[in-house]
Write an enzyme that holds these catalytic residues in place. Sequence first.
Site, PDB file in Angstrom:
ATOM      1  N   GLU A 202       0.504  -1.293  -0.243  1.00  9.35           N
ATOM      2  CA  GLU A 202       0.072   0.107  -0.081  1.00  9.35           C
ATOM      3  C   GLU A 202       0.936   1.166   0.258  1.00  9.35           C
ATOM      4  OE1 GLU A 202      -3.364   2.022   3.305  1.00  9.35           O
ATOM      5  OE2 GLU A 202      -3.226  -0.852   2.713  1.00  9.35           O
ATOM      6  N   SER A 285       4.533 -19.478   4.000  1.00  9.79           N
ATOM      7  CA  SER A 285       4.554 -20.545   4.696  1.00  9.79           C
ATOM      8  C   SER A 285       4.048 -22.048   3.940  1.00  9.79           C
ATOM      9  CB  SER A 285       3.230 -20.919   5.910  1.00  9.79           C
ATOM     10  OG  SER A 285       3.601 -20.179   6.997  1.00  9.79           O
ATOM     11  N   ASP A 363      -6.036  -8.427   3.571  1.00  8.96           N
ATOM     12  CA  ASP A 363      -5.287  -6.835   3.799  1.00  8.96           C
ATOM     13  C   ASP A 363      -6.400  -6.488   5.382  1.00  8.96           C
ATOM     14  OD1 ASP A 363      -5.356  -4.312   3.974  1.00  8.96           O
ATOM     15  OD2 ASP A 363      -5.985  -4.117   2.005  1.00  8.96           O
ATOM     16  N   ASP A 366      -4.601  -0.759   6.537  1.00  4.16           N
ATOM     17  CA  ASP A 366      -5.537   0.933   5.737  1.00  4.16           C
ATOM     18  C   ASP A 366      -4.786   2.147   5.932  1.00  4.16           C
ATOM     19  OD1 ASP A 366      -5.847  -0.054   3.702  1.00  4.16           O
ATOM     20  OD2 ASP A 366      -8.590  -0.532   4.830  1.00  4.16           O
ATOM     21  N   PRO A 506     -11.301   9.393  -6.286  1.00  2.00           N
ATOM     22  CA  PRO A 506      -9.754   9.827  -5.408  1.00  2.00           C
ATOM     23  C   PRO A 506      -8.544   9.233  -5.988  1.00  2.00           C
ATOM     24  CG  PRO A 506     -10.517  10.298  -3.680  1.00  2.00           C
ATOM     25  CD  PRO A 506     -11.453  10.214  -4.378  1.00  2.00           C
TER      26      PRO A 506
END
Length: 855
Positions: A202, A285, A363, A366, A506
């Site tokens: 990210e 793994s 995920d 953030d 955006p």
Amino acid sequence: MPRRRLLRLSVLGIATLLVLALVATAVAAVVVIRRPLPEVSGEVSIPGLADTVTVTRDERGVPTIAATTSADLFRAQGYVAAQDRFFEMDYRRHVTAGRLSELVGVNADALDADKVIRTFGWRRVAEREWDLVDQSTRDALQAYADGVNAYLDRRDLSQIAVEYTVLGLQVDTAKPERWDPVDSLAWLKALAWDLRANYDDELDRAVTYASVQDVARVDELFPAYPQDMNQPILGSDDVLTSVQPTASSASVDLADDDLQQALASAQRALDAVPHLVGDGAGLGSNSWVVSGEHTESGEPILANDPHLGISAPGIWAQVGLRCAPVSAQCPYDVAGFANAGMPGVVIGHDAHLAWGLTNLGADVTDFFLERVDGDTTVVDDGTAPITQRQETIKVNGADPVQLTVRDTVHGPIVSDVLDLGDVARAPTTGGTTRFEVALAWTALQPGRTADALLAMNTARDASDVAAAAALLEVPAQNIVFATTDGHIGYQAPGRIPVRAPVSGGPVPSDGSWPRPGWDSAYDWQGFVDPTSMPHTLDPADGFVVAANQAVTPAGVGPFLTGDWDYGYRAQRIRDELTRQVESGHKLTVADMSRLQMDQRNPYAEMLVPTLVGLDIANAYDDDGQELLRSWDLVSTDDSAAAAYFSAVWATVLRLAFADDLPDGHAPTGDSRWLEVVRRLLDDPSSPWWDDRSTPGVVEGRDEVLTRAMVAARRELTQQLGREATDWRWGQLHVAAPEHAVLGGDSVPWIVRRLVNPTPIEVGGGSSIVDATSWDASSGSYEVTSAPSMRMVVDLGDLDSSTWVNLTGTSGHPASVHYTDQFDAWAHGRTFPWPFTPAATSADATDRLTLTPAED
């Protein structure tokens, strides 16, 4: 890019002190070093025990603990863990509480780590979890702590660990604090941090965009998972469908100088956190499970080898835990790999079920870009408050340090943690606000992972696994399992954020880029229902492979992430299992162990056909290329071609990308870069091949690859000698576990020699099944992460299972069990893993009896 972060202890003057204190006589040195070694036979009375507990150890020092109550079992486990590994436990709890400076003294790395971890508030979250977990889990944690403290109460500092003696030459050392049950819960935050998945990607996207100024070109460096080549864990029929977040191609103005400065500050802060189980793209793994229809025994076989950082001692402590007899009041009969500091077993098997874990890669973090104005952040047409708290960091031998922690509605602000006292960043254009970066992370909310770990220790079937998985919130792990009554399966757990689709925003709303905190449309919308998480039972293929690849086909199932490992290890395992099954061969435990050591190189499969077709005019420079022509593409430790190819690969990455990427973000060479280069091979004139540092010259694919081969030949001539056929991959590719505190180059040789195992040459490499990863951006081929253990469980005969640990079961450098498994691990050997009472008794070499202490 992922960065390796180890504490580097400054020990000026310690060498002279050691010489005077220890080396004056060999006898004194031996006495000091051996003083912490534990009693492993005889009889010891322990306060709080209800009945006698037996602790037998095999010839590698692995304990099997037998007790009549759960409380006695975990009290004894705590006692044994403290016997073997208390300094490791103490170091971990100092890290997870943001108190490392209290242990090691004045040290810039330690202080930075303390600041960032206090900002996260790991310990604060763990304290809240104490009231959330089940009473039975609290009882287990308390009993474990009581056992640890029973060991500490009877020993002075020098009898606990030699590390305290060494540290005492530089800082004031006092007897360690008593172990608190919350110390165990805080360890789960460190596990979750190191296995948190894609935050590096990210940040890399955002920082890379500022350099190349083109979203499409950034996307080329983060290609989609190659589902046409590498199969996900599950097929479409195994999972539910759901709405996916939108991945738009638009981007926020990430080139803004203030925003880039904030991102760089956030990166600096996050890099300061010590990695207790490993760091970087090599983490992962292998696990797979095969049904009895394909095995020689007619019952399932399960294999697992988690790829984590290499350290001394290794991350895992082998143990057996047995209630005698097993009952509803004392239900445990389990063996496997534990973490020192936590009750129970993390990976292993009980009498009915075996399970393995691999990093799911979901995920769960953030970065929110925040527009900060004073003590508020901008949100839509209004503001949201920033809360503050003061933290005091004690420093051994110096004044305490004050820290102000700021939290937004999305999480703690991490971009200013290490910038206190610096000149404030300029406000954003056209206003008084400035950019900061906040971290949203599922582990910063209290959860019940401790309940899940203990629940797995008594699981019997798929429903038990699903129930435990619903509690296993962080770190999110793939679970493969098999039962003694013939079932195999897969279950995905984890607290996974739901991100709403945002069209025309955006930035993409799928979590792949930092998110605008000023737009509430990008806020998390809750978490995926555990019952919707992907799972399967007895799939038609007769086996399951979970090796960090995509879990489901694109667009199928709950959205977990778009940033997977690219699946080359997983596909190699699947292909080999398929080949053997289709040949009619019935698989054995030995077959599984051999597959864990498979060293076929997918980078070579991709690149060598092109390399050998290029023209190198000079016969001397051509010597390396000649090695490739006859290479079997297997990266064994004695392979000259593997050494040469690795040097070529690192050079290709540098020549193609170093001129385009920002400092500190060079390609590490992991599976993402394998996929990037694989796709670029079909585009010989791609701008990525051109070296912008050579103005007036436009390089193409073939020129870069040829230049890389010539440069690699000359590099290895300097390092390994003129005769290319004499080179060996193992000369470059060395496994060298380091002690977390005393193993670095700043520590005198005599100490490093004591605490660091002798390095061993190994084969394998990144994205190879034998995943001894290395970092192509570092200038070194040394192993950075590797199989931290290997186990193969035979559900038809549990006593026929095998296992091996990275180094050994002891944390004491003077113990024979500190490194007595390292050579076997490096060369692919494993040890018998007896489980039944008769087998463990027959295998025992030492017997310690723990008895209730009189009041």
